[in-house]
Design a protein around this motif. Structure first.
Motif, PDB file in Angstrom:
ATOM      1  N   UNK A  31      57.465  87.833 -20.743  1.00  0.00           N
ATOM      2  CA  UNK A  31      56.853  86.912 -19.778  1.00  0.00           C
ATOM      3  C   UNK A  31      57.496  85.528 -19.812  1.00  0.00           C
ATOM      4  N   UNK A  32      58.260  85.257 -20.854  1.00  0.00           N
ATOM      5  CA  UNK A  32      58.944  83.966 -20.941  1.00  0.00           C
ATOM      6  C   UNK A  32      60.221  84.000 -20.104  1.00  0.00           C
ATOM      7  N   UNK A  33      60.655  82.836 -19.687  1.00  0.00           N
ATOM      8  CA  UNK A  33      61.877  82.740 -18.883  1.00  0.00           C
ATOM      9  C   UNK A  33      63.104  82.767 -19.787  1.00  0.00           C
ATOM     10  N   UNK A  34      64.259  82.998 -19.183  1.00  0.00           N
ATOM     11  CA  UNK A  34      65.504  82.973 -19.966  1.00  0.00           C
ATOM     12  C   UNK A  34      65.743  81.579 -20.542  1.00  0.00           C
ATOM     13  N   UNK A  35      65.365  80.523 -19.788  1.00  0.00           N
ATOM     14  CA  UNK A  35      65.518  79.156 -20.289  1.00  0.00           C
ATOM     15  C   UNK A  35      64.686  78.920 -21.547  1.00  0.00           C
ATOM     16  N   UNK A 135      76.013  81.627 -19.646  1.00  0.00           N
ATOM     17  CA  UNK A 135      75.031  80.904 -20.473  1.00  0.00           C
ATOM     18  C   UNK A 135      75.737  80.108 -21.563  1.00  0.00           C
ATOM     19  N   UNK A 136      76.656  80.773 -22.271  1.00  0.00           N
ATOM     20  CA  UNK A 136      77.350  80.103 -23.369  1.00  0.00           C
ATOM     21  C   UNK A 136      78.262  78.992 -22.861  1.00  0.00           C
ATOM     22  N   UNK A 137      78.816  79.178 -21.679  1.00  0.00           N
ATOM     23  CA  UNK A 137      79.740  78.190 -21.142  1.00  0.00           C
ATOM     24  C   UNK A 137      79.025  76.945 -20.617  1.00  0.00           C
ATOM     25  N   UNK A 138      77.739  77.067 -20.334  1.00  0.00           N
ATOM     26  CA  UNK A 138      77.001  75.954 -19.732  1.00  0.00           C
ATOM     27  C   UNK A 138      75.857  75.448 -20.590  1.00  0.00           C
ATOM     28  N   UNK A 156      82.190  65.178 -21.196  1.00  0.00           N
ATOM     29  CA  UNK A 156      82.790  66.455 -20.855  1.00  0.00           C
ATOM     30  C   UNK A 156      84.259  66.269 -20.514  1.00  0.00           C
ATOM     31  N   UNK A 157      84.767  65.136 -20.842  1.00  0.00           N
ATOM     32  CA  UNK A 157      86.198  64.877 -20.710  1.00  0.00           C
ATOM     33  C   UNK A 157      86.619  64.115 -21.954  1.00  0.00           C
ATOM     34  N   UNK A 158      87.892  63.818 -22.040  1.00  0.00           N
ATOM     35  CA  UNK A 158      88.363  63.131 -23.238  1.00  0.00           C
ATOM     36  C   UNK A 158      88.596  61.650 -22.960  1.00  0.00           C
ATOM     37  N   UNK A 159      87.750  61.057 -22.165  1.00  0.00           N
ATOM     38  CA  UNK A 159      87.859  59.628 -21.906  1.00  0.00           C
ATOM     39  C   UNK A 159      87.204  58.808 -22.998  1.00  0.00           C
ATOM     40  N   UNK A 214      82.936  72.341 -22.208  1.00  0.00           N
ATOM     41  CA  UNK A 214      81.640  72.099 -22.843  1.00  0.00           C
ATOM     42  C   UNK A 214      81.830  72.163 -24.358  1.00  0.00           C
ATOM     43  N   UNK A 215      81.822  71.013 -25.005  1.00  0.00           N
ATOM     44  CA  UNK A 215      82.148  70.980 -26.431  1.00  0.00           C
ATOM     45  C   UNK A 215      81.096  71.690 -27.263  1.00  0.00           C
ATOM     46  N   UNK A 216      79.844  71.671 -26.824  1.00  0.00           N
ATOM     47  CA  UNK A 216      78.824  72.405 -27.570  1.00  0.00           C
ATOM     48  C   UNK A 216      79.147  73.898 -27.579  1.00  0.00           C
ATOM     49  N   UNK A 217      79.546  74.432 -26.429  1.00  0.00           N
ATOM     50  CA  UNK A 217      79.961  75.841 -26.373  1.00  0.00           C
ATOM     51  C   UNK A 217      81.149  76.087 -27.287  1.00  0.00           C
ATOM     52  N   UNK A 218      82.083  75.163 -27.247  1.00  0.00           N
ATOM     53  CA  UNK A 218      83.293  75.289 -28.052  1.00  0.00           C
ATOM     54  C   UNK A 218      82.959  75.337 -29.540  1.00  0.00           C
ATOM     55  N   UNK A 219      82.126  74.408 -29.967  1.00  0.00           N
ATOM     56  CA  UNK A 219      81.717  74.369 -31.374  1.00  0.00           C
ATOM     57  C   UNK A 219      81.000  75.651 -31.755  1.00  0.00           C
ATOM     58  N   UNK A 220      80.102  76.092 -30.889  1.00  0.00           N
ATOM     59  CA  UNK A 220      79.318  77.288 -31.163  1.00  0.00           C
ATOM     60  C   UNK A 220      80.219  78.510 -31.351  1.00  0.00           C
ATOM     61  N   UNK A 221      81.209  78.660 -30.483  1.00  0.00           N
ATOM     62  CA  UNK A 221      82.117  79.803 -30.565  1.00  0.00           C
ATOM     63  C   UNK A 221      82.988  79.709 -31.819  1.00  0.00           C
ATOM     64  N   UNK A 222      83.546  78.533 -32.072  1.00  0.00           N
ATOM     65  CA  UNK A 222      84.467  78.388 -33.206  1.00  0.00           C
ATOM     66  C   UNK A 222      83.739  78.545 -34.527  1.00  0.00           C
TER      67      UNK A 222
END
Length: 482
Positions: A31-35, A135-138, A156-159, A214-222
């Motif tokens: 009954x819960x949402x994916x979010x 999901x993982x990418x966003x 989300x950029x390297x500025x 998305x650096x959070x995704x990147x960290x999570x995967x690595x």
């Protein structure tokens, strides 16, 4: 009976139904949402407490009936319930059902590939994998820490490289540990299961996440990659984004060197690539790891590969420290530099930097607190060793003894300036004394000069701390052989 045998012989248990209690828990969870599942650890998620309670019930139910109770019937019933939710998830392309299955399967480890093949659900499974990829990418992170909020919300950029460096410094890259060192954000089991499934069953999608902005995704995967997997990815890809390289290096360099010795050459090449792609990021990496022996060895390896122009840039960014506690750490770098064709050029660059440091120290208004040999002392010794023959060495030493002898007659701004001049002359003289001893020199005039120096400047001992006094003792040993 083992779980794998139950799966392979499930038709033998047609008389056993799925577990009704577990089915009710699964029904409530659905009954819960994916979010809610994705952001269940977020403080602002009003549903997270109810969701956690149900997930704990799910885990306890499996623990008690599969791993504690010996009843084969109860184990079969649990497995049938999980297979049912797995099938529903794929047939309906329902990611919530799949989340529930993944969370439960983190304990029981049902063979997903076999379940897909038996039910002929390949196409639908690929659709689920695409959803997992998105999901993982966003994915976004919520954190109480202001630095992390500033980074993960805005960058989300390297500025803003400095923000990136500050934020990633706080992350624990070790596999399956909480993402943030202070445990402010912990990932639920189904996240790691999502990554595992994507890695096992659609590696192309998995690798695309390593190109994510998305650096959070990147960290999570690595975090979930092994060193061998990172090594393989690096070898296969000519172009890797600087953020990805930075995170690779953060993972490698955050563990004991004993675990990564075999990857030395790869890490050197990663550092060189990162340096060429983004010098600001690489300098940030230096700031974090310059105290580490293995990273100093890596830096030495880099020096051997870089052009003279790049050596000028990189060595110019090195910070010299008058605190000598890291001389042994820098020796790891020196040992690699000694193997380089450009070793003498490297020593000259560091010498020039050190000499400027001495000149600046002469004009400092602050009192010199240490012998000014710096943590790169051994590099300076090597420079002079190759640059000075014995005659030039002895002449330079005698000249410095004269300067020390006449120091009180020289004009100084104040006592601080006077004291700093002493330490500048004395630091050079100490370095020369090391070469003097190494070359087995024995010069009567040098000995006489030292005895006069010691008598004249014995009062300076009261300014020396224990480490500096050791320098004074070593100085005497080098010149007098005591």
């Amino acid at each position: 009976m083992e779980i794998s045998k139950i799966i392979n012989n499930l038709e033998e248990f047609n008389q056993i139904s799925s577990d009704n209690d577990l089915n009710l828990i699964i029904e409530d969870l659905s009954k819960f949402s994916s979010e809610d599942f994705i952001y269940m650890e977020y403080v602002g998620n009003s549903e997270n407490l109810d969701l956690r309670v149900l997930l704990n019930k799910l885990i306890n139910k499996i623990d008690n009936n599969v791993f504690i109770v010996d009843s084969i019937e109860k184990k079969v019933a649990i497995i049938k319930s999980l297979i049912s939710i797995f099938q529903k998830g794929l047939n309906e392309i329902n990611i919530v059902y799949f989340f529930i299955f993944l969370h439960a399967n983190s304990l029981i480890d049902l063979p997903i590939g076999e379940l897909v093949n038996k039910q002929d659900l390949d196409e639908r499974f690929n659709e689920i994998l695409l959803i997992i990829f998105e999901i993982l990418n966003n994915i976004k992170i919520q954190a109480a820490d202001e630095v992390l909020v500033m980074y993960f919300d805005k960058l989300n950029s390297l500025n803003e490289e400095e923000t990136l460096i500050t934020s990633l410094r706080q992350i624990d890259f070790k596999k399956y540990n909480p993402l943030i060192k202070n445990n402010k954000f912990i990932l639920p089991n189904h996240f790691y299961q999502m990554i595992y499934v994507l890695h096992e069953y659609n590696f192309d999608l998995f690798e695309r996440l390593l190109d994510s902005d998305n650096v959070f995704s990147l960290v999570l995967i690595i975090k979930c990659m092994s060193f061998n997997q990172i090594n393989s990815f690096f070898i296969k890809h000519d172009k890797i984004k600087e953020k990805t390289l930075f995170c690779f290096l953060m993972k490698f360099l955050s563990v004991s060197s004993d675990d990564i010795d075999d990857y030395y050459d790869i890490i050197v090449n990663m550092c060189i690539q990162l340096y060429h792609l983004n010098k600001t990021l690489f300098k940030g990496l230096m700031d974090i790891f310059m105290h580490d022996e293995f990273f100093n060895e890596i830096m030495g390896g880099m020096f051997c590969e870089l052009s003279k122009d790049d050596l000028n840039i990189l060595i110019d960014s090195i910070q010299l420290s008058d605190y000598i506690s890291e001389i042994n750490v820098r020796t790891k770098m020196l040992n690699k530099c000694n193997e380089c064709e450009n070793s003498k050029y490297i020593f000259e660059l560091i010498y020039n930097k050190w000499n400027n440091h001495l000149l600046n120290s002469l004009n400092e208004k602050k009192m010199a607190l240490n012998i000014l040999c710096t943590d790169y002392c051994n590099f300076i010794i090597h420079y002079y060793y190759y640059k000075y023959d014995n005659k030039k060495l002895l002449d330079s030493m005698k000249e410095l003894f004269v300067k020390l002898k006449n120091l009180d007659s020289e004009w100084s701004y104040n006592i601080t300036h006077h004291r700093n001049k002493f330490f500048v002359y004395y630091s050079k003289l100490f370095i020369f004394s090391v070469i003097y001893e190494f070359n087995h020199l024995d010069d009567d005039e040098i000995k006489e000069n030292y005895n006069e120096f010691y008598e004249e400047f014995v009062l300076f001992k009261k300014f020396l701390d224990i480490d500096e006094e050791n320098f004074l003792n070593r100085f005497e040993e080098n010149l007098l052989g005591r």
